[in-house]
Design a protein around this motif. Sequence first.
Motif, PDB file in Angstrom:
ATOM      1  N   TYR A 207      -8.712   1.299  -1.189  1.00 49.10           N
ATOM      2  CA  TYR A 207      -7.390   0.769  -0.873  1.00 49.10           C
ATOM      3  C   TYR A 207      -6.926   1.115   0.546  1.00 49.10           C
ATOM      4  CZ  TYR A 207      -6.509  -0.791  -5.657  1.00 49.10           C
ATOM      5  OH  TYR A 207      -6.549  -1.450  -6.857  1.00 49.10           O
ATOM      6  N   ARG A 208      -7.802   1.700   1.328  1.00 47.50           N
ATOM      7  CA  ARG A 208      -7.437   1.942   2.728  1.00 47.50           C
ATOM      8  C   ARG A 208      -7.689   0.653   3.516  1.00 47.50           C
ATOM      9  NH1 ARG A 208      -7.017   6.592   5.784  1.00 47.50           N
ATOM     10  NH2 ARG A 208      -8.254   7.851   4.348  1.00 47.50           N
ATOM     11  N   VAL A 209      -6.702   0.225   4.271  1.00 52.54           N
ATOM     12  CA  VAL A 209      -6.847  -1.009   5.042  1.00 52.54           C
ATOM     13  C   VAL A 209      -7.099  -0.668   6.503  1.00 52.54           C
ATOM     14  CG1 VAL A 209      -5.391  -2.330   3.471  1.00 52.54           C
ATOM     15  CG2 VAL A 209      -4.348  -1.179   5.421  1.00 52.54           C
ATOM     16  N   THR A 230      -5.283   1.548 -11.368  1.00 50.81           N
ATOM     17  CA  THR A 230      -4.226   2.112 -12.188  1.00 50.81           C
ATOM     18  C   THR A 230      -2.911   1.414 -11.899  1.00 50.81           C
ATOM     19  OG1 THR A 230      -2.986   4.132 -12.703  1.00 50.81           O
ATOM     20  CG2 THR A 230      -3.802   3.916 -10.462  1.00 50.81           C
ATOM     21  N   GLY A 231      -1.996   1.506 -12.852  1.00 47.38           N
ATOM     22  CA  GLY A 231      -0.638   1.025 -12.651  1.00 47.38           C
ATOM     23  C   GLY A 231       0.281   2.088 -12.087  1.00 47.38           C
ATOM     24  N   LEU A 232      -0.273   3.271 -11.834  1.00 43.07           N
ATOM     25  CA  LEU A 232       0.500   4.339 -11.205  1.00 43.07           C
ATOM     26  C   LEU A 232       0.371   4.259  -9.683  1.00 43.07           C
ATOM     27  CD1 LEU A 232      -0.633   7.216 -13.583  1.00 43.07           C
ATOM     28  CD2 LEU A 232       1.688   6.300 -13.424  1.00 43.07           C
ATOM     29  N   ILE A 233       1.308   4.879  -8.999  1.00 47.11           N
ATOM     30  CA  ILE A 233       1.141   5.021  -7.554  1.00 47.11           C
ATOM     31  C   ILE A 233      -0.193   5.718  -7.308  1.00 47.11           C
ATOM     32  CG2 ILE A 233       2.041   6.109  -5.467  1.00 47.11           C
ATOM     33  CD1 ILE A 233       3.719   3.761  -6.431  1.00 47.11           C
ATOM     34  N   HIS A 234      -0.982   5.161  -6.393  1.00 47.00           N
ATOM     35  CA  HIS A 234      -2.345   5.665  -6.230  1.00 47.00           C
ATOM     36  C   HIS A 234      -2.675   5.931  -4.765  1.00 47.00           C
ATOM     37  CE1 HIS A 234      -2.468   1.190  -6.297  1.00 47.00           C
ATOM     38  NE2 HIS A 234      -3.164   1.378  -5.187  1.00 47.00           N
ATOM     39  N   GLU A 249       4.312   4.894   1.659  1.00 45.30           N
ATOM     40  CA  GLU A 249       3.370   4.118   2.455  1.00 45.30           C
ATOM     41  C   GLU A 249       2.819   2.931   1.666  1.00 45.30           C
ATOM     42  OE1 GLU A 249      -0.965   4.716   4.698  1.00 45.30           O
ATOM     43  OE2 GLU A 249       0.153   6.465   3.976  1.00 45.30           O
ATOM     44  N   LEU A 250       2.468   3.170   0.390  1.00 45.38           N
ATOM     45  CA  LEU A 250       1.870   2.118  -0.420  1.00 45.38           C
ATOM     46  C   LEU A 250       2.849   0.983  -0.680  1.00 45.38           C
ATOM     47  CD1 LEU A 250      -0.283   0.881  -2.283  1.00 45.38           C
ATOM     48  CD2 LEU A 250       0.533   2.420  -4.105  1.00 45.38           C
ATOM     49  N   MET A 255       5.083  -4.568   0.321  1.00 44.51           N
ATOM     50  CA  MET A 255       6.169  -5.455   0.723  1.00 44.51           C
ATOM     51  C   MET A 255       5.823  -6.195   2.006  1.00 44.51           C
ATOM     52  SD  MET A 255       8.403  -5.104  -1.687  1.00 44.51           S
ATOM     53  CE  MET A 255       9.697  -6.071  -0.921  1.00 44.51           C
ATOM     54  N   ASN A 256       5.303  -5.462   2.971  1.00 47.33           N
ATOM     55  CA  ASN A 256       5.093  -6.044   4.298  1.00 47.33           C
ATOM     56  C   ASN A 256       3.954  -7.049   4.338  1.00 47.33           C
ATOM     57  OD1 ASN A 256       7.223  -4.680   5.439  1.00 47.33           O
ATOM     58  ND2 ASN A 256       5.986  -2.993   6.217  1.00 47.33           N
ATOM     59  N   LYS A 257       2.967  -6.917   3.441  1.00 44.39           N
ATOM     60  CA  LYS A 257       1.853  -7.872   3.503  1.00 44.39           C
ATOM     61  C   LYS A 257       2.327  -9.287   3.174  1.00 44.39           C
ATOM     62  CE  LYS A 257      -0.092  -7.443  -1.208  1.00 44.39           C
ATOM     63  NZ  LYS A 257      -1.293  -7.066  -1.984  1.00 44.39           N
ATOM     64  N   VAL A 258       3.472  -9.407   2.503  1.00 42.45           N
ATOM     65  CA  VAL A 258       4.078 -10.712   2.269  1.00 42.45           C
ATOM     66  C   VAL A 258       5.178 -11.001   3.283  1.00 42.45           C
ATOM     67  CG1 VAL A 258       5.495 -12.057   0.669  1.00 42.45           C
ATOM     68  CG2 VAL A 258       3.503 -10.812  -0.174  1.00 42.45           C
TER      69      VAL A 258
END
Length: 382
Positions: A207-209, A230-234, A249-250, A255-258
């Motif tokens: 999940y690192r971009v 997972t459905g948890l913050i990861h 950060e996540l 939000m920002n990717k949209v």
Amino acid sequence: MAVTKVLMQGNEAVVEGAIAAGMRFFAGYPITPSTEIAETCSIRLPQVGGHFIQMEDELASMAAVIGASAAGVKSMTATSGPGFSLKQENIGYACLAEIPCVIVDVQRCGPSTGLATAPSQGDYQQARWGTHGDHPMIAISPASVAECYTLAIRCFNLSEKYRTPVIFLMDEIIGHMREGIEIPTPDEYEILERRVAGNDGAYKFAYRVPYGKLTPGLKPFGQGERYNMTGLIHDYAGFPTNSTEIAQELITRLMNKVLEHKDDIVDIEEFMLEDAEYAICCFGGTVRAVKEAILEARARGIKVGMWRPITVWPFPDEQCTALRGRFRHIIMVEHNWGQMLRELERNIQGTTPISFIGRINGTVIPPSEILEKIEEVAGNAK
């Protein structure tokens, strides 16, 4: 350009557009007025090497779509109001886990079981705010059978590009309408495939971009890279964390990717607005009645036009703000109690008078009623 001319229902056109976009998995549960989508998928998907499965309910349907997409298959489900509500928790999961998929909601009159075969646009706010927490949402609303085909392709392209669920917000009017449409050959449309990135091996930072990017390129499960979901913050490897810094950060990135790509995502239609003194705002199944009323009003000498969000979420704020002070009056027309009306009022901010025509009893808004309101506001403005 070679085309195929067919007579098709809106619900059927959605399936054909989705298949053209590469959809090869559908999981759903029959519910009026979306049932024809599941029925058509059950016939068409086996013909193109895809898979259809009827699940025991809407919760399971959404879960199955998430699983198929995580394995790398473009996936879709379809439902109506009550089923859309049941899907919301898993839609939120797909948002956080960044699982591309398309959810078709053929809206019907509610609340609860309501009027199961009657038209409505009462799920508009649910399409954006139905799940809990803050996350982006993309929702597209067609206004014709032809758009059911073309915009279904767009829904899949946006979903794959931004790794997020996309809502195809239809309504009973459009879903059950039949029209003659022209289907171009597949090479006439750009079909976006999922971006895949990462390294082979165990538990990489999936999940690192990359720097300056906002959307990860996850490998499908079973294709050489193991990571948690997972459905948890990861964290970057997909494992749960209680770090408030990582949470900030996540969610900000989600939000920002949209929001930072609204120029690519947002689409509107303007109809006879160039010289208009009055404007009508509408979307989806109300568009046809509005256009007919506009043509009749024009014949009577009233300069009126239409402003229509095609991308209904994120709302076209910049384009709507540009309407301020441009018209003598704006009329909002929608089959609900005024759900998009609030977005219009938020952007216009009192700079232009706004009137509202709504419907919540399962009947349609006829052109004659819209024309009557146009003549009323035009008469008052003189």
